[in-house]
Design a protein around this motif. Sequence first.
Motif, PDB file in Angstrom:
ATOM      1  N   THR A 116       0.832  -1.200   0.000  1.00 45.27           N
ATOM      2  CA  THR A 116       0.000   0.000   0.000  1.00 45.27           C
ATOM      3  C   THR A 116       0.865   1.248   0.000  1.00 45.27           C
ATOM      4  O   THR A 116       0.579   2.216  -0.709  1.00 45.27           O
ATOM      5  N   ARG A 132       2.276   1.683  -3.494  1.00 44.02           N
ATOM      6  CA  ARG A 132       1.222   2.121  -4.414  1.00 44.02           C
ATOM      7  C   ARG A 132       0.891   3.595  -4.209  1.00 44.02           C
ATOM      8  O   ARG A 132       0.826   4.374  -5.165  1.00 44.02           O
ATOM      9  N   LEU A 133       0.711   4.005  -2.955  1.00 42.95           N
ATOM     10  CA  LEU A 133       0.393   5.403  -2.681  1.00 42.95           C
ATOM     11  C   LEU A 133       1.561   6.316  -3.043  1.00 42.95           C
ATOM     12  O   LEU A 133       1.357   7.423  -3.534  1.00 42.95           O
ATOM     13  N   ARG A 134       2.765   5.844  -2.840  1.00 44.45           N
ATOM     14  CA  ARG A 134       3.945   6.645  -3.212  1.00 44.45           C
ATOM     15  C   ARG A 134       3.928   6.930  -4.718  1.00 44.45           C
ATOM     16  O   ARG A 134       4.248   8.022  -5.164  1.00 44.45           O
ATOM     17  N   GLU A 191       1.243   7.064  -6.579  1.00 46.90           N
ATOM     18  CA  GLU A 191       0.102   7.931  -6.867  1.00 46.90           C
ATOM     19  C   GLU A 191       0.367   9.394  -6.505  1.00 46.90           C
ATOM     20  O   GLU A 191      -0.258  10.287  -7.063  1.00 46.90           O
ATOM     21  N   TYR A 192       1.241   9.624  -5.541  1.00 49.96           N
ATOM     22  CA  TYR A 192       1.535  10.983  -5.078  1.00 49.96           C
ATOM     23  C   TYR A 192       3.034  11.258  -5.189  1.00 49.96           C
ATOM     24  O   TYR A 192       3.749  11.312  -4.191  1.00 49.96           O
ATOM     25  N   LEU A 247       0.648  12.476   0.246  1.00 47.97           N
ATOM     26  CA  LEU A 247       1.028  11.099   0.542  1.00 47.97           C
ATOM     27  C   LEU A 247       0.936  10.864   2.048  1.00 47.97           C
ATOM     28  O   LEU A 247       0.404   9.843   2.489  1.00 47.97           O
ATOM     29  N   ARG A 284      -2.712  10.503   2.994  1.00 50.96           N
ATOM     30  CA  ARG A 284      -3.302   9.220   2.588  1.00 50.96           C
ATOM     31  C   ARG A 284      -2.806   8.084   3.479  1.00 50.96           C
ATOM     32  O   ARG A 284      -3.585   7.201   3.850  1.00 50.96           O
ATOM     33  N   LEU A 285      -1.528   8.081   3.802  1.00 53.76           N
ATOM     34  CA  LEU A 285      -0.994   7.030   4.669  1.00 53.76           C
ATOM     35  C   LEU A 285      -1.657   7.086   6.042  1.00 53.76           C
ATOM     36  O   LEU A 285      -2.017   6.053   6.609  1.00 53.76           O
ATOM     37  N   GLN A 290      -5.110   5.730   5.915  1.00 56.85           N
ATOM     38  CA  GLN A 290      -5.088   4.265   5.811  1.00 56.85           C
ATOM     39  C   GLN A 290      -4.691   3.606   7.136  1.00 56.85           C
ATOM     40  O   GLN A 290      -4.663   2.385   7.241  1.00 56.85           O
TER      41      GLN A 290
END
Length: 175
Positions: free
Chosen positions: A73, A76-78, A80-81, A93, A96-97, A100
Amino acid sequence: MAGEFGVTPWGRAWLRTVESARLTAPEPALPRARNMARNAEVPGPRVTPGLVEAEVRGHPVRIEVPPFEDRETVVRLRAEYPAGAPGELADELHERLTEQGIGLAELGEQHCGCASRKPRCVHLLATLYALTRRIDEEPRLALTVRGVAPDQENHGWIALAEVPVAGFYTAHTLD
């Protein structure tokens, strides 16, 4: 940023490992540890995946850091941002982390070579303050220390140390 710790969201996460709200009594070593970190008595510290090391007043400090439990995760988020500049991370980022429920700062085994009997001596605390400052200056270290390497893409940037100095100007002369 001189003298300040935790000025970015990334650094604040690590500052909480030092200045926990769960402390039931004041920690008398904190002011001394902050001063040691401010006065550059903690060279570095060296940050590698899973490990923070420093030499503080002749005492070797070693702090193990566990990898992210949900590494996929984070990766993936890294992606995306993405961040704009090398060493940076997008504030989105971090948001979002946090949403989550992924904790950014977590400590494992900690060891200092001094004779203190306290579980967290002034040398360990100073190293954590110095780590917080490094993460404030270079947020990507917050992910690196937890086992997520920096982006492979570098937006065309290369490290200055990688520029071949010998013959650089002679190879690029105009005719």
